[in-house]
Design a protein around this motif. Structure first.
Motif, PDB file in Angstrom:
ATOM      1  N   ALA A  84       5.375  12.557   4.824  1.00 58.04           N
ATOM      2  CA  ALA A  84       3.982  12.815   4.469  1.00 58.04           C
ATOM      3  C   ALA A  84       3.193  11.519   4.325  1.00 58.04           C
ATOM      4  CB  ALA A  84       3.900  13.615   3.166  1.00 58.04           C
ATOM      5  N   LEU A  85       3.907  10.430   4.057  1.00 59.54           N
ATOM      6  CA  LEU A  85       3.247   9.141   3.927  1.00 59.54           C
ATOM      7  C   LEU A  85       2.552   8.744   5.226  1.00 59.54           C
ATOM      8  CD1 LEU A  85       2.777   6.609   2.164  1.00 59.54           C
ATOM      9  CD2 LEU A  85       4.959   5.727   3.019  1.00 59.54           C
ATOM     10  N   SER A  86       3.122   9.127   6.363  1.00 57.44           N
ATOM     11  CA  SER A  86       2.518   8.801   7.650  1.00 57.44           C
ATOM     12  C   SER A  86       1.142   9.437   7.782  1.00 57.44           C
ATOM     13  CB  SER A  86       3.424   9.269   8.797  1.00 57.44           C
ATOM     14  OG  SER A  86       4.669   8.631   8.754  1.00 57.44           O
ATOM     15  N   VAL A  87       0.970  10.622   7.230  1.00 60.77           N
ATOM     16  CA  VAL A  87      -0.328  11.309   7.295  1.00 60.77           C
ATOM     17  C   VAL A  87      -1.358  10.539   6.476  1.00 60.77           C
ATOM     18  CG1 VAL A  87      -1.560  13.454   6.787  1.00 60.77           C
ATOM     19  CG2 VAL A  87       0.805  13.538   7.633  1.00 60.77           C
ATOM     20  N   VAL A  88      -0.962  10.103   5.292  1.00 58.01           N
ATOM     21  CA  VAL A  88      -1.891   9.350   4.445  1.00 58.01           C
ATOM     22  C   VAL A  88      -2.223   8.007   5.098  1.00 58.01           C
ATOM     23  CG1 VAL A  88      -2.218   8.270   2.187  1.00 58.01           C
ATOM     24  CG2 VAL A  88      -1.064  10.480   2.360  1.00 58.01           C
ATOM     25  N   LEU A  89      -1.220   7.358   5.689  1.00 55.14           N
ATOM     26  CA  LEU A  89      -1.482   6.092   6.374  1.00 55.14           C
ATOM     27  C   LEU A  89      -2.419   6.296   7.570  1.00 55.14           C
ATOM     28  CD1 LEU A  89       2.031   4.371   6.327  1.00 55.14           C
ATOM     29  CD2 LEU A  89      -0.011   3.701   5.040  1.00 55.14           C
TER      30      LEU A  89
ATOM     31  N   VAL B 229       0.826  -1.206   0.000  1.00 56.46           N
ATOM     32  CA  VAL B 229       0.000   0.000   0.000  1.00 56.46           C
ATOM     33  C   VAL B 229       0.861   1.258   0.000  1.00 56.46           C
ATOM     34  CG1 VAL B 229      -0.277   0.058   2.527  1.00 56.46           C
ATOM     35  CG2 VAL B 229      -2.003   1.125   1.054  1.00 56.46           C
ATOM     36  N   THR B 230       2.012   1.230   0.683  1.00 54.76           N
ATOM     37  CA  THR B 230       2.867   2.414   0.670  1.00 54.76           C
ATOM     38  C   THR B 230       3.401   2.679  -0.735  1.00 54.76           C
ATOM     39  OG1 THR B 230       4.756   1.052   1.353  1.00 54.76           O
ATOM     40  CG2 THR B 230       3.559   2.186   3.083  1.00 54.76           C
ATOM     41  N   GLU B 231       3.736   1.618  -1.456  1.00 56.06           N
ATOM     42  CA  GLU B 231       4.195   1.770  -2.837  1.00 56.06           C
ATOM     43  C   GLU B 231       3.063   2.252  -3.746  1.00 56.06           C
ATOM     44  OE1 GLU B 231       7.539   0.903  -3.940  1.00 56.06           O
ATOM     45  OE2 GLU B 231       7.817   1.026  -1.782  1.00 56.06           O
TER      46      GLU B 231
ATOM     47  N   SER C  14      -4.468  12.258  -9.157  1.00 59.20           N
ATOM     48  CA  SER C  14      -3.883  11.834  -7.886  1.00 59.20           C
ATOM     49  C   SER C  14      -4.851  12.053  -6.733  1.00 59.20           C
ATOM     50  CB  SER C  14      -2.578  12.588  -7.628  1.00 59.20           C
ATOM     51  OG  SER C  14      -2.802  13.985  -7.577  1.00 59.20           O
ATOM     52  N   LEU C  15      -5.693  13.086  -6.822  1.00 63.30           N
ATOM     53  CA  LEU C  15      -6.669  13.348  -5.769  1.00 63.30           C
ATOM     54  C   LEU C  15      -7.734  12.257  -5.735  1.00 63.30           C
ATOM     55  CD1 LEU C  15      -7.528  15.314  -3.548  1.00 63.30           C
ATOM     56  CD2 LEU C  15      -8.928  16.507  -5.258  1.00 63.30           C
TER      57      LEU C  15
ATOM     58  N   HIS D 216       2.996   5.723  -5.885  1.00 62.74           N
ATOM     59  CA  HIS D 216       2.861   5.714  -7.346  1.00 62.74           C
ATOM     60  C   HIS D 216       1.695   6.579  -7.810  1.00 62.74           C
ATOM     61  CE1 HIS D 216       2.774   4.243 -11.473  1.00 62.74           C
ATOM     62  NE2 HIS D 216       1.494   4.001 -11.319  1.00 62.74           N
ATOM     63  N   TYR D 217       0.530   6.412  -7.175  1.00 62.34           N
ATOM     64  CA  TYR D 217      -0.677   7.086  -7.674  1.00 62.34           C
ATOM     65  C   TYR D 217      -0.865   8.500  -7.132  1.00 62.34           C
ATOM     66  CZ  TYR D 217      -2.289   2.769  -9.853  1.00 62.34           C
ATOM     67  OH  TYR D 217      -2.411   1.659 -10.654  1.00 62.34           O
ATOM     68  N   THR D 218      -0.253   8.822  -5.992  1.00 64.62           N
ATOM     69  CA  THR D 218      -0.464  10.151  -5.396  1.00 64.62           C
ATOM     70  C   THR D 218       0.806  10.980  -5.315  1.00 64.62           C
ATOM     71  OG1 THR D 218      -0.034   9.514  -3.093  1.00 64.62           O
ATOM     72  CG2 THR D 218      -2.253   9.126  -3.944  1.00 64.62           C
ATOM     73  N   GLY D 219       1.975  10.359  -5.465  1.00 62.78           N
ATOM     74  CA  GLY D 219       3.229  11.096  -5.354  1.00 62.78           C
ATOM     75  C   GLY D 219       3.641  11.385  -3.922  1.00 62.78           C
ATOM     76  N   VAL D 220       2.957  10.793  -2.949  1.00 57.93           N
ATOM     77  CA  VAL D 220       3.264  11.029  -1.536  1.00 57.93           C
ATOM     78  C   VAL D 220       4.356  10.064  -1.088  1.00 57.93           C
ATOM     79  CG1 VAL D 220       2.373  10.982   0.824  1.00 57.93           C
ATOM     80  CG2 VAL D 220       0.964  11.896  -1.031  1.00 57.93           C
ATOM     81  N   HIS D 221       5.431  10.614  -0.500  1.00 60.61           N
ATOM     82  CA  HIS D 221       6.536   9.798  -0.007  1.00 60.61           C
ATOM     83  C   HIS D 221       7.038  10.398   1.309  1.00 60.61           C
ATOM     84  CE1 HIS D 221       6.906   7.591  -3.832  1.00 60.61           C
ATOM     85  NE2 HIS D 221       6.733   8.764  -4.441  1.00 60.61           N
TER      86      HIS D 221
END
Length: 406
Positions: A243-248, A229-231, A296-297, A235-240
């Motif tokens: 900032a990935l912690s916020v999306v998770l 899921v992190t990958e 991406s949104l 790939h689809y949102t450009g989040v790395h």
């Protein structure tokens, strides 16, 4: 048991689920930093999850059979303690091989824990509230994705993956202590049956086999994409990065909502709940695969929507297996379910990794969608596997004393 005491026990069991799931899936949250530090690929770290799954699959039924006469309190505490010690060993591991070895130890405890935890919650809550109790306890699973994995990811990014895993060990130790204080005595079956007899008891129940088969298909599909899921998010949102912690966190929060939404209906309308979960899972993952590259949104919204049914899978399947099992066979039936679940995780993670390493991100998502669709069909037809064509109504309570009995 008094209501406040019951709530404390259920909370302790939910905390155990939280740390078990966080520990199991830590390589997902730590995938970038672990692969860099250990000088290996994302697929190899995915194999860490795969190896864990296959050890659980190989040991769950024998371990549960061997411990069937144990008090369930002892079984739960020893299982969580095993995960604690394995986390410490993992944090000290110098290479991927020793990481896999440490996690293999944890996997044995994991198989026992997940085979008995729903039965313990059900027996302490009574058959009329077993599904609700399971949903509450399994909210710990979803919280693992809200708090546990984002915390693990953040700690890994800032302090390194070893510090993150040691933190999980400390939390697990605290949960072990809470279980020792909270859990009352919950007698095992006391039958001392042989493994062969336990296996026959599972294989002779068509409804259990249907739920177990559905588990294998659905979990295989979910983890083909969910392991990475992190990958997928990157790939689809450009989040790395951080900032990935916020999306998770948002992903996990949606999962909590998905699990808690089941509580009012899981005991009274289990099939409708299962159909909703599988249908939404198929729609969300197919949407990311087909339309995610366009926006991406949109992809971010669909990925977060994916979390709700993904987190609810375990509650739906575990409730299904306890309903399907004949009285007195819930723990061993659950161990068969755990085996199917873990084979699904391992095979799904391995399969998805082959495509992720090639940059074919849509393929694992479409596998998830297809498997969810097949599971929905199985749910719609599951009454045909129940005796006399009726819905499965076996009391979801494990063998042994029910609440209020001595």
């Amino acid at each position: 048991m008094r209501a406040d005491g019951h709530d404390y026990v259920i909370t302790a069991l939910a905390a155990a689920c939280f740390i078990s799931v966080t520990s199991e899936n830590a390589p997902i949250a730590l995938l970038p930093v672990m692969s860099h530090d250990l000088h290996t690929t994302a697929a190899t770290i995915g194999a860490v999850l795969t190896g864990y799954a296959f050890v659980v699959a190989a040991t769950a039924i024998p371990a549960v059979s061997l411990t069937s006469s144990w008090n369930r309190r002892t079984a739960v505490v020893v299982a969580v303690l095993t995960i604690t010690l394995a986390n410490i060993a993992m944090a000290m591991s110098p290479n991927v091989g020793t990481v896999i070895a440490a996690r293999s130890v944890a996997a044995v405890g994991h198989g026992v824990f997940w085979s008995v935890v729903a039965g313990v919650a059900a027996r302490l809550s009574g058959p009329q509230h077993a599904g609700r109790a399971t949903a509450t306890v399994f909210a710990g699973n979803a919280l693992a994705f809200v708090v546990g994995l984002p915390m693990t990811s953040a700690l890994g990014s800032v302090l390194g993956w070893r510090v993150a895993v040691l933190t999980l060990a400390l939390i697990s130790a605290a949960v072990t202590g809470a279980l020792l204080m909270a859990l009352p005595s919950v007698p095992g079956s006391g039958k001392g049956t042989r493994l062969s007899a336990d296996l026959r008891s599972v294989l002779s129940q068509p409804a259990v086999l249907v739920v177990t088969g559905t588990t294998l298909v659905l979990v295989f599909g979910q983890f083909a994409a969910g392991t990475y899921v992190t990958e997928v998010i990157g790939h689809y949102t450009g989040v790395h990065g951080s900032a990935l912690s916020v999306v998770l966190f948002a992903y996990g929060l949606a999962g909590v909502v998905g699990v808690l939404a089941l509580r009012p209906v899981i005991d009274t309308r289990p099939r409708a709940a299962a159909l909703t979960v599988t249908a939404v899972l198929a729609l969300a993952t197919a949407s990311v695969a087909i339309l995610g590259d366009r926006s991406s949104l949109f992809a971010l919204g669909a990925i977060i929507a994916w979390a709700a049914p993904a987190a609810a899978i375990a509650t739906v399947l575990q409730t299904g297996i306890t309903r399907a099992a004949r009285p007195g066979t819930a723990d061993i039936a659950s161990s068969g379910y755990v085996v199917a679940f873990q084979i699904g995780i391992g095979a799904g993670a391995w399969t998805g990794g082959r495509f992720i390493d090639r940059g074919a991100y849509a393929v694992p998502l479409l596998i998830t969608a297809g498997c969810a669709g097949l599971a929905a069909i199985a749910v719609a037809l599951v009454h045909s596997a129940s005796p006399h064509g009726q819905p499965i109504r076996s009391a979801p309570v494990s063998a042994g004393n029910r609440p209020g009995e001595t």
